[in-house]
Design an enzyme around this catalytic site. Structure first.
Site, PDB file in Angstrom:
ATOM      1  N   SER A 101      -6.988   2.704   2.626  1.00  0.00           N
ATOM      2  CA  SER A 101      -6.830   3.938   3.380  1.00  0.00           C
ATOM      3  C   SER A 101      -7.780   5.007   2.822  1.00  0.00           C
ATOM      4  O   SER A 101      -8.989   4.778   2.755  1.00  0.00           O
ATOM      5  CB  SER A 101      -5.365   4.372   3.348  1.00  0.00           C
ATOM      6  N   ASP A 238      -3.156  -1.105  13.389  1.00  0.00           N
ATOM      7  CA  ASP A 238      -3.157   0.073  12.519  1.00  0.00           C
ATOM      8  C   ASP A 238      -3.104   1.342  13.368  1.00  0.00           C
ATOM      9  O   ASP A 238      -4.048   1.644  14.092  1.00  0.00           O
ATOM     10  CB  ASP A 238      -4.417   0.070  11.650  1.00  0.00           C
ATOM     11  N   HIS A 266      -0.755  -0.050   9.089  1.00  0.00           N
ATOM     12  CA  HIS A 266      -1.363   0.719   7.995  1.00  0.00           C
ATOM     13  C   HIS A 266      -0.507   0.538   6.747  1.00  0.00           C
ATOM     14  O   HIS A 266       0.053   1.487   6.193  1.00  0.00           O
ATOM     15  CB  HIS A 266      -1.461   2.196   8.388  1.00  0.00           C
TER      16      HIS A 266
END
Length: 289
Positions: A101, A238, A266
């Site tokens: 991320s 995601d 995610h």
């Protein structure tokens, strides 16, 4: 082994796992998240594969030092410099850098600013594009409606108690989870409660990291200069960094390889960890290994 390292004027907590003589993998976690958010099982798989695993708390998270952003603002480039200082403190000349991320964004900055220190780059559920301050998502993507609704609840009815703040994070985790694994609310609550007890003011971490992301540069036109062999791992479901962002990231880096994971959101779900670990071990193997 746990220790603290002075880096870039910040005291960083880190944990090293495995033989110091093995090739080092530096794990860089994302927005507001602690180094311990890297799953223990994933770390164990990498260590068993002959890697020295290093995970750490970015500044303003976990047990690492914090700053007043108003008087000491920073960007993702500064967080990349923190990581380099950590490697210096550990005596690591070059590492395989794996970021998740926002950590994948920091990893890109490390590869851009300190190419000699990066043996390989792996970006998981990340992006090169800047975040649009108006929409809160990566430029070129639309905000997932579920995240828009969650954002609205935070603004109109913000949590005021510890229990409410924990429930709010559970609600977000559910949105981010994807369909690869069923969402386990009880397990998620235990993880969030553990992190809250370890971190102290998690709102401070989130706030400062959001400001850092907003203040950082768009890397879309820069990552073509990355020379480190690059692997991009991205979930097809995601909602935070849509799959197209991962595809664009891999395409823009010369030789970049995209590994989609069907149904992953995610998150780093348990069913995907063996595949992720195996891919990272292959990617970080010496050519003659």
């Amino acid at each position: 082994m746990e220790r603290w390292v002075e880096s870039n004027g910040i005291r960083l907590w880190c944990e090293t796992l495995g033989d110091p003589a093995d090739p080092a993998i530096l794990l860089v976690m994302g927005l507001g998240a602690q180094g311990t958010s890297w799953p223990d099982d994933l770390c164990d798989m990498l260590r068993a594969g002959g890697r020295r695993v290093i995970r750490y708390d970015n500044r303003d998270t976990g047990l690492s030092g914090s700053v007043d952003y108003a008087t000491r603002p920073y960007t993702l480039t500064d967080l990349a410099d923190d990581a380099i200082g950590l490697l210096d403190g550990l005596g690591v000349k070059a590492a395989h850098v794996v970021g998740a991320s926002m950590g994948g964004m920091i990893a890109q900055e490390i590869a851009l600013e300190h190419p000699a220190r990066v043996r390989t780059l792996t970006a998981v559920m990340s992006a090169a594009a800047a975040v649009d301050p108006q929409t809160g998502t990566f430029r070129g993507s639309e905000r997932d409606p579920r995240l828009v609704a969650w954002d609205t609840r935070q603004a109109t009815d913000p949590p005021t108690t510890d229990d409410q703040r924990i429930q709010s994070r559970i609600d977000l985790a559910r949105i981010l989870s994807g369909s690869l694994a069923s969402f386990d609310e009880a397990a998620t609550r235990r993880i969030i409660e553990r992190e809250a007890a370890r971190a102290g003011d998690m709102a401070h971490s989130m706030r400062n990291h959001i400001l850092a992301v907003m203040a950082s540069r768009d890397r879309s036109d820069l990552i073509g200069s990355i020379t480190a062999p690059t692997l991009v791992i991205h979930g097809t479901e995601d909602p935070m960094a849509p799959f197209d962002q991962g595809r664009a990231l891999a395409a823009a880096i010369p030789g970049g390889v995209l590994m989609p994971i069907e149904g992953m959101g995610h998150t780093l779900p348990a069913p995907a960890l063996p595949r992720i670990a195996a891919a990272i071990l292959r990617h970080t193997s010496e050519p003659d290994a």
